[in-house]
Design a protein around this motif. Structure first.
Motif, PDB file in Angstrom:
ATOM      1  N   ALA A 310       0.882  -1.221  -0.012  1.00  0.00           N
ATOM      2  CA  ALA A 310       0.015  -0.224   0.019  1.00  0.00           C
ATOM      3  C   ALA A 310       0.888   1.363  -0.157  1.00  0.00           C
ATOM      4  N   LEU A 316      -4.457  -2.657  -2.229  1.00  0.00           N
ATOM      5  CA  LEU A 316      -4.563  -3.472  -0.896  1.00  0.00           C
ATOM      6  C   LEU A 316      -4.109  -5.120  -0.957  1.00  0.00           C
ATOM      7  N   VAL A 343       0.790  -1.076   5.561  1.00  0.00           N
ATOM      8  CA  VAL A 343       0.316  -0.025   4.976  1.00  0.00           C
ATOM      9  C   VAL A 343       1.519   1.231   4.887  1.00  0.00           C
ATOM     10  N   PHE A 349      -4.225   5.485   2.322  1.00  0.00           N
ATOM     11  CA  PHE A 349      -4.884   4.534   2.563  1.00  0.00           C
ATOM     12  C   PHE A 349      -6.136   5.220   3.255  1.00  0.00           C
ATOM     13  N   SER A 352      -8.666   6.304   0.832  1.00  0.00           N
ATOM     14  CA  SER A 352      -8.815   5.413  -0.392  1.00  0.00           C
ATOM     15  C   SER A 352      -8.142   5.829  -1.665  1.00  0.00           C
TER      16      SER A 352
END
Length: 584
Positions: A310, A316, A343, A349, A352
């Motif tokens: 990520a 993802l 991540v 993240f 999104s």
């Protein structure tokens, strides 16, 4: 353990008759092979007898004219090229004992017929179970009422648990049968001495059990419903003391994860898995912008392998891969240290989105600057507080929004270390790429850290099948480095190795349709995409500029001038010293 034994151990007993009958297929394949060998020997004897080539003792005397050439010609030669361009095609192998050089299709008709019947059987079971599960899920969702009496609610939960087990079984059933198809076709290619996968694998991929992911979608939906409906209800006020005790226990089960300013591997305990937050920057409130880091420190010294996921915030698939890897790794048996950043771009993240919170692509500003812009500072601290401690790096990505990818690896194949890592990673396709400026992989390589980029499918979703195959590749690399005791798994198919790749871009805007599927091949001049106007008129057609394999493609039909259409991998004889596909 042979695959036939693995299959017997993994099948669901109540579904046993619906699995691909691998044992019977193998037996029929070898029977066909023996028949083909006998026919070919007989025909050769007839040919030599007719030519006066039989010696006085009745044995065959080879002559220059009677020797059989192994060089493929005509349509067979084209099939060989096709095989190189197909990710699921078998590797080039010699026939068993060299006896059947190129048996006719007729010799293996029994195997072909049985194989097609078996995959139809599997598909029928899949379709039935998927349809029943879909209907049952909708029924159970409709039956739920918040005001249900406790006995009714418990009965509902029991029924829903049965559905969950059924969907989990269906997912495992699908995966195991796809693997069985690949294994038996790979064996058939070897035994028959001809690319049987070339004709039979497309038949498999056109069936619903192989091309649909609806079983995974249903399972994901059912699990979401289960988490929501089967949650523990609030305790009544009279049980406040008990509730307080339970809450205290729950907090102890989820220990507080400390925040550190830099990763200090020497400070973590040996033989354990540790978790920390590493602060890389500060937000507008002066609070740390952190990334999660998981460390498994082995009981014996060894390499330090790092895995990042990520870095593009909406890519993802690397996250569940990391979770599964740490579930399976035993620190007590680990040689070396395994470090993962599930991540790497926490601001992206949380939004999104692909880029940092200002939209900057972090994979284009590496290794960053200590006194630069916000994303440059974040990138600099990621490199200096975490990445610099690695001795090997695997950077997990997916396609960008609006695109889909094969499971492929980008690596510098002129570097023997990264070339080996790429092959061990178990991809469908390997692309030779010396890394673009500003990438995490390029920055790591400049620091002397062998690094590869692993592209695992599509964005903004978890894809169990891609994750599983990529995880096998990661464990292969750990095994090769002697960090874990497991032996490396032999890939189920030989990857297509592309010496270079490039994107084809749209010249005009409109409604885009990209025709070939990912991981299939095209020849120069094949129609690959069309653009229609919003009124339905054909505006433009795009044709493959040369032979190649489809690495990824655009699936969003709304297309502007300059949008990417298709990522084409090219197979040539030499690896360029410098090559960059301009991947973004």
């Amino acid at each position: 353990m042979k695959f036939e034994q693995q299959l017997a151990l993994k099948i669901i007993p109540s579904w046993a008759v619906f699995y691909l009958n691998y044992k019977k297929l193998k037996a029929v394949l070898y029977t066909d092979f023996e028949r083909a060998s006998q026919d070919q020997d007989q025909n050769r004897n007839y040919a030599h007898a007719a030519a006066g080539a039989l010696g006085p003792n009745g044995t065959i005397e080879e002559t220059a004219d009677s020797s059989t050439s192994d060089a493929p010609t005509g349509k067979y030669q084209q099939a060989q090229l096709h095989r190189h361009l197909q990710p699921y095609e078998c590797s080039q192998r010699q026939p068993l004992n060299g006896r059947v050089q190129s048996a006719s299709d007729a010799h293996f008709e029994a195997f072909r017929s049985l194989f097609l019947a078996e995959v139809e059987k599997v598909n029928k079971r899949y379709v039935e179970q998927e349809s029943e599960s879909r209907e049952r899920l909708q029924e159970l969702k409709a039956q739920w009422k918040p005001s249900m009496a406790e006995p009714t609610a418990e009965a509902w939960k029991a029924d829903f648990a049965k559905l969950l087990r059924k969907l989990e079984n269906l997912s495992d059933f699908t995966q195991l049968n796809i693997t069985a198809c690949r294994k038996i076709l790979k064996k058939a290619d070897k035994v028959a001495g001809q690319p049987m996968t070339l004709s039979l694998w497309p038949r498999v991929t056109n069936l619903r059990f192989a091309k649909s992911e609806s079983d995974e979608t249903l399972l994901h939906e059912a699990r979401a419903v289960w988490r929501k409906r089967a949650a523990v209800s609030a305790l009544p006020a009279s049980d406040a003391a008990v509730g307080s005790s339970l809450e205290s226990k729950m907090r102890r089960l989820t220990p507080v994860v400390p925040t550190v300013s830099e990763l200090d591997l020497a400070s973590f305990p040996v033989g354990e898995v540790s978790r920390v937050w590493v602060a890389l920057a500060e937000d507008g409130l002066g609070l740390p912008i952190r990334v999660p880091v998981i460390i498994a420190k082995g009981s014996v010294e060894g390499p330090v392998v790092g895995i990042t996921a990520a870095l593009h915030g909406n890519e993802l698939n690397g996250i569940p891969l990391i979770h599964r890897l740490f579930d399976e790794v035993s620190p007590a048996k680990l040689h070396g240290t395994l470090v993962a950043v599930p991540v790497a771009n926490s601001p992206g993240f949380l939004l999104s989105q692909r880029g940092y919170n200002d939209g900057t692509d972090l994979n284009r500003v590496m290794p960053g600057k200590p006194n630069g812009s916000s994303p440059q500072v974040y990138a600099y601290n990621l490199m200096h507080r975490i990445i610099r401690h690695f001795e090997y790096l695997l950077d997990m990505h997916t396609a960008s929004r609006g695109r889909v990818n094969s499971l492929y690896v980008r690596a510098n194949l002129l570097d023997s270390r990264t070339a080996r890592m790429a092959r061990l990673q178990n991809p469908q396709i390997i692309v030779h790429n010396t890394s673009p400026d500003g990438s995490l992989r390029g920055a790591a390589m400049q620091r002397g850290i062998p690094a590869i980029t692993v592209e695992i499918g599509d964005p903004s979703r978890f894809q169990k099948r891609f994750v599983k195959n990529a995880l096998i590749g990661v464990t292969n690399i750990l095994s090769q480095l002697r960090m874990i005791p497991d032996e490396a798994n032999t890939p189920e198919y030989e990857p297509v190795v592309c010496t270079r790749s490039f994107w084809i871009f749209a010249k005009s805007g409109g409604i885009l349709t990209v025709h070939p599927d990912v991981s299939t091949w095209v020849r120069a001049g094949d129609l690959i995409a069309t653009i229609h106007s919003v009124f339905g008129d054909l505006e433009e057609e795009y044709f493959a500029p040369q032979d190649g394999v489809i690495i990824g493609k655009h699936v969003d039909p709304v297309c502007q001038s300059g949008n990417r259409i298709l990522h084409l991998g090219v197979v040539e004889s030499e690896l360029p010293a410098v090559v960059d596909d301009g991947h973004m």
